[in-house]
Structure formats: structure tokens, C-alpha cells
Motif scaffolding. Sequence first.
Motif, PDB file in Angstrom:
ATOM      1  N   ILE A 295       0.818  -1.218   0.000  1.00 36.20           N
ATOM      2  CA  ILE A 295       0.000   0.000   0.000  1.00 36.20           C
ATOM      3  C   ILE A 295       0.851   1.268   0.000  1.00 36.20           C
ATOM      4  CG2 ILE A 295      -1.867  -1.192   1.212  1.00 36.20           C
ATOM      5  CD1 ILE A 295      -1.072   0.288   3.750  1.00 36.20           C
ATOM      6  N   GLY A 296       2.178   1.123  -0.072  1.00 37.36           N
ATOM      7  CA  GLY A 296       3.051   2.281  -0.139  1.00 37.36           C
ATOM      8  C   GLY A 296       3.266   2.986   1.177  1.00 37.36           C
ATOM      9  N   ALA A 297       3.207   2.246   2.291  1.00 37.72           N
ATOM     10  CA  ALA A 297       3.391   2.857   3.612  1.00 37.72           C
ATOM     11  C   ALA A 297       4.690   2.410   4.274  1.00 37.72           C
ATOM     12  CB  ALA A 297       2.207   2.506   4.518  1.00 37.72           C
ATOM     13  N   ASP A 298       5.571   1.767   3.509  1.00 41.51           N
ATOM     14  CA  ASP A 298       6.780   1.190   4.104  1.00 41.51           C
ATOM     15  C   ASP A 298       7.817   2.232   4.518  1.00 41.51           C
ATOM     16  OD1 ASP A 298       6.743   1.375   1.202  1.00 41.51           O
ATOM     17  OD2 ASP A 298       8.794   0.615   1.244  1.00 41.51           O
ATOM     18  N   PHE A 299       7.643   3.500   4.076  1.00 40.64           N
ATOM     19  CA  PHE A 299       8.620   4.536   4.434  1.00 40.64           C
ATOM     20  C   PHE A 299       8.200   5.339   5.660  1.00 40.64           C
ATOM     21  CE2 PHE A 299       5.533   6.529   1.708  1.00 40.64           C
ATOM     22  CZ  PHE A 299       5.358   7.775   2.254  1.00 40.64           C
ATOM     23  N   ILE A 300       7.000   5.069   6.191  1.00 40.11           N
ATOM     24  CA  ILE A 300       6.499   5.835   7.335  1.00 40.11           C
ATOM     25  C   ILE A 300       7.140   5.323   8.629  1.00 40.11           C
ATOM     26  CG2 ILE A 300       4.437   6.456   8.661  1.00 40.11           C
ATOM     27  CD1 ILE A 300       2.833   6.169   6.082  1.00 40.11           C
ATOM     28  N   LYS A 301       7.465   6.237   9.514  1.00 35.28           N
ATOM     29  CA  LYS A 301       8.108   5.876  10.773  1.00 35.28           C
ATOM     30  C   LYS A 301       7.238   4.912  11.566  1.00 35.28           C
ATOM     31  CE  LYS A 301      10.831   8.106  14.375  1.00 35.28           C
ATOM     32  NZ  LYS A 301      11.272   9.403  14.920  1.00 35.28           N
ATOM     33  N   GLU A 302       7.882   3.892  12.144  1.00 31.58           N
ATOM     34  CA  GLU A 302       7.145   2.798  12.782  1.00 31.58           C
ATOM     35  C   GLU A 302       7.607   2.613  14.225  1.00 31.58           C
ATOM     36  OE1 GLU A 302       6.563  -1.801  11.454  1.00 31.58           O
ATOM     37  OE2 GLU A 302       8.622  -1.123  11.754  1.00 31.58           O
ATOM     38  N   LEU A 303       6.640   2.415  15.113  1.00 31.29           N
ATOM     39  CA  LEU A 303       6.924   2.109  16.512  1.00 31.29           C
ATOM     40  C   LEU A 303       6.388   0.702  16.786  1.00 31.29           C
ATOM     41  CD1 LEU A 303       8.022   3.314  19.173  1.00 31.29           C
ATOM     42  CD2 LEU A 303       5.712   4.129  19.651  1.00 31.29           C
ATOM     43  N   ILE A 304       7.281  -0.251  17.042  1.00 31.26           N
ATOM     44  CA  ILE A 304       6.863  -1.637  17.272  1.00 31.26           C
ATOM     45  C   ILE A 304       6.424  -1.796  18.720  1.00 31.26           C
ATOM     46  CG2 ILE A 304       7.554  -4.065  17.167  1.00 31.26           C
ATOM     47  CD1 ILE A 304       9.733  -3.230  15.191  1.00 31.26           C
ATOM     48  N   VAL A 305       5.211  -2.318  18.910  1.00 31.99           N
ATOM     49  CA  VAL A 305       4.653  -2.498  20.252  1.00 31.99           C
ATOM     50  C   VAL A 305       4.177  -3.945  20.385  1.00 31.99           C
ATOM     51  CG1 VAL A 305       2.887  -1.760  21.883  1.00 31.99           C
ATOM     52  CG2 VAL A 305       3.931  -0.082  20.340  1.00 31.99           C
ATOM     53  N   ILE A 306       4.700  -4.645  21.385  1.00 35.32           N
ATOM     54  CA  ILE A 306       4.309  -6.035  21.653  1.00 35.32           C
ATOM     55  C   ILE A 306       3.208  -6.033  22.699  1.00 35.32           C
ATOM     56  CG2 ILE A 306       5.108  -8.348  22.262  1.00 35.32           C
ATOM     57  CD1 ILE A 306       6.511  -7.181  19.825  1.00 35.32           C
ATOM     58  N   ASN A 307       2.041  -6.551  22.332  1.00 39.04           N
ATOM     59  CA  ASN A 307       0.881  -6.544  23.221  1.00 39.04           C
ATOM     60  C   ASN A 307       0.667  -7.905  23.883  1.00 39.04           C
ATOM     61  OD1 ASN A 307      -1.410  -5.436  24.459  1.00 39.04           O
ATOM     62  ND2 ASN A 307      -2.746  -6.018  22.763  1.00 39.04           N
ATOM     63  N   LYS A 308      -0.177  -7.914  24.899  1.00 35.96           N
ATOM     64  CA  LYS A 308      -0.611  -9.119  25.623  1.00 35.96           C
ATOM     65  C   LYS A 308       0.520  -9.759  26.434  1.00 35.96           C
ATOM     66  CE  LYS A 308      -4.108 -10.079  22.078  1.00 35.96           C
ATOM     67  NZ  LYS A 308      -4.783 -11.084  21.228  1.00 35.96           N
ATOM     68  N   VAL A 309       1.401  -8.919  27.002  1.00 36.06           N
ATOM     69  CA  VAL A 309       2.504  -9.459  27.797  1.00 36.06           C
ATOM     70  C   VAL A 309       2.008 -10.113  29.082  1.00 36.06           C
ATOM     71  CG1 VAL A 309       4.202  -7.848  26.872  1.00 36.06           C
ATOM     72  CG2 VAL A 309       2.908  -7.228  28.922  1.00 36.06           C
ATOM     73  N   ASP A 310       0.773  -9.794  29.476  1.00 33.53           N
ATOM     74  CA  ASP A 310       0.214 -10.405  30.682  1.00 33.53           C
ATOM     75  C   ASP A 310      -0.140 -11.872  30.472  1.00 33.53           C
ATOM     76  OD1 ASP A 310      -1.762  -9.208  28.912  1.00 33.53           O
ATOM     77  OD2 ASP A 310      -3.272  -9.902  30.349  1.00 33.53           O
ATOM     78  N   THR A 311      -0.121 -12.327  29.229  1.00 29.59           N
ATOM     79  CA  THR A 311      -0.511 -13.710  28.925  1.00 29.59           C
ATOM     80  C   THR A 311       0.681 -14.610  28.601  1.00 29.59           C
ATOM     81  OG1 THR A 311      -0.794 -13.294  26.549  1.00 29.59           O
ATOM     82  CG2 THR A 311      -2.686 -12.855  27.970  1.00 29.59           C
ATOM     83  N   ILE A 312       1.905 -14.071  28.682  1.00 29.36           N
ATOM     84  CA  ILE A 312       3.088 -14.880  28.348  1.00 29.36           C
ATOM     85  C   ILE A 312       4.078 -14.857  29.507  1.00 29.36           C
ATOM     86  CG2 ILE A 312       2.846 -14.598  25.863  1.00 29.36           C
ATOM     87  CD1 ILE A 312       4.826 -12.336  25.930  1.00 29.36           C
ATOM     88  N   ASP A 313       4.959 -15.873  29.533  1.00 29.90           N
ATOM     89  CA  ASP A 313       5.911 -15.976  30.646  1.00 29.90           C
ATOM     90  C   ASP A 313       7.181 -15.179  30.359  1.00 29.90           C
ATOM     91  OD1 ASP A 313       7.461 -17.532  28.876  1.00 29.90           O
ATOM     92  OD2 ASP A 313       6.623 -19.409  29.627  1.00 29.90           O
ATOM     93  N   ASP A 314       8.055 -15.114  31.366  1.00 32.19           N
ATOM     94  CA  ASP A 314       9.268 -14.295  31.272  1.00 32.19           C
ATOM     95  C   ASP A 314      10.201 -14.772  30.167  1.00 32.19           C
ATOM     96  OD1 ASP A 314       8.352 -12.746  33.321  1.00 32.19           O
ATOM     97  OD2 ASP A 314       9.541 -13.747  34.883  1.00 32.19           O
TER      98      ASP A 314
END
Length: 215
Positions: free
Chosen positions: A145-164
Motif C-alpha cells: 500500500i506504499g506505507a513502508d517509508f512511514i516511521k514505525e513504533l513496534i509495540v508487543i501486546n498481551k505481555v500479561d498472557t506470556i511468561d518471562d
Amino acid sequence: DIEFVDPAEMLNVISEATDTVRAALASSRTGRILREGARVTIVGRPNVGKSSLLNRITGAGVLVEDALFATLDPTVRKTNLASGRTVTISDTVGFVRHLPHQLVEAFKSTLEEVTSSDLIIHLVDGSDLDPSEQYKSVREVFVEIGADFIKELIVINKVDTIDDSKIMELKRIFPEAIFISANQNIGIEELLVTLDNELPDPSQEIQLTIPYSRG
């Protein structure tokens, strides 16, 4: 007559044209940010928690449902960050790899929301069996879609459901990511601070000489 063009020269022409377009878009964004505020779009695969995150940040009250394409059109809300700046945050349809042409047309409004963003929050489900592949598949859609040059912030969700141990593995794969739980309000403050810091700042420093009579 047929004119043969050197492939390398053609690539250079295309690259220069692309750079020109991107520069024009950047200039346009700067003016819009000054007038309206920055635009942030939350993207990711279906059911990664995009609507939950929008609700957590803005209190939007958006439908949260464990279903494919539960969000079909962008939901847009404004919120104020700690610095006092106002930003517009959008929730989008869940991205699926190799979008068929018909779906691209159907979801045109939400895709346009992504391509006009100043920053993308790329939300990844940390409890997924293969978060890395999930991330890559969404990046493929960015290219489509031509959005690969836009600045990206990677966020990992659902950390309450996984172990350390899984969290440590994810931090190795995504060293720049922010780890949150939209449902449990974990890591949201850190996300907002980072968002504030990463958004483009259109302010400019100038020097003025002001006469005493105009003091």
C-alpha cells in the motif's frame, strides 16, 4: 522505433522520482501537523488488540471483538500527550498478507489512513505462536500500500498472557519494541512517552530582533 533503456538508469530515475514524492509528502505533513496535529495509526494483524489499545489511550469505547475484520473502517479519536501536543489516533482493519484487489478497494479508507500517518504503531500479539512472522506479514502489506517509508513504533501486546522466557525471546527479536498489555494497562505510560518523543516536531528555531519600543 524502439528505444532501449539501461535498466540501471531506469532504476535511478524511479528512485529519484520516489525521493521527490517523499520529500513533497514530508513538506505537506509538516504544514498539516502545524495546523491539525500529528496523525498516528495503529496497525497489525486481526485480533492483536488494536481497538483495545485505542480504547486504553483515548477512552474511545470502540467495539472489541475476537473476530476477523471486526473493525472495517478507521475509528479516529484525538488525545493530548504529556507535552501538551494534540494527536489524532486511528484504529484500522486487521492487515492480512497479500490483500486481494477487491479487499484493497473495500478497505480503501482505512488504508489511506495508514499512508497519511506521521507515525505507525505496529502492534504485535506477543502470545502468538510466531510473532516474528506476524510482524513480517504486516510489513509486506506496508509495501503493497506504499506505507513502508512511514516511521514505525513496534509495540508487543498481551505481555500479561506470556511468561518471562517468552518476553526475553521477544526482546531479542524486537530490541526496540515497547512491551504492553492494553487490557491490563501495563506499559501504556512508557508507550505514550515514547510516542511523544518519536513524533515529528515541526517547530523551528528563529532569531528575532525586537525594538525596545515593542517590548
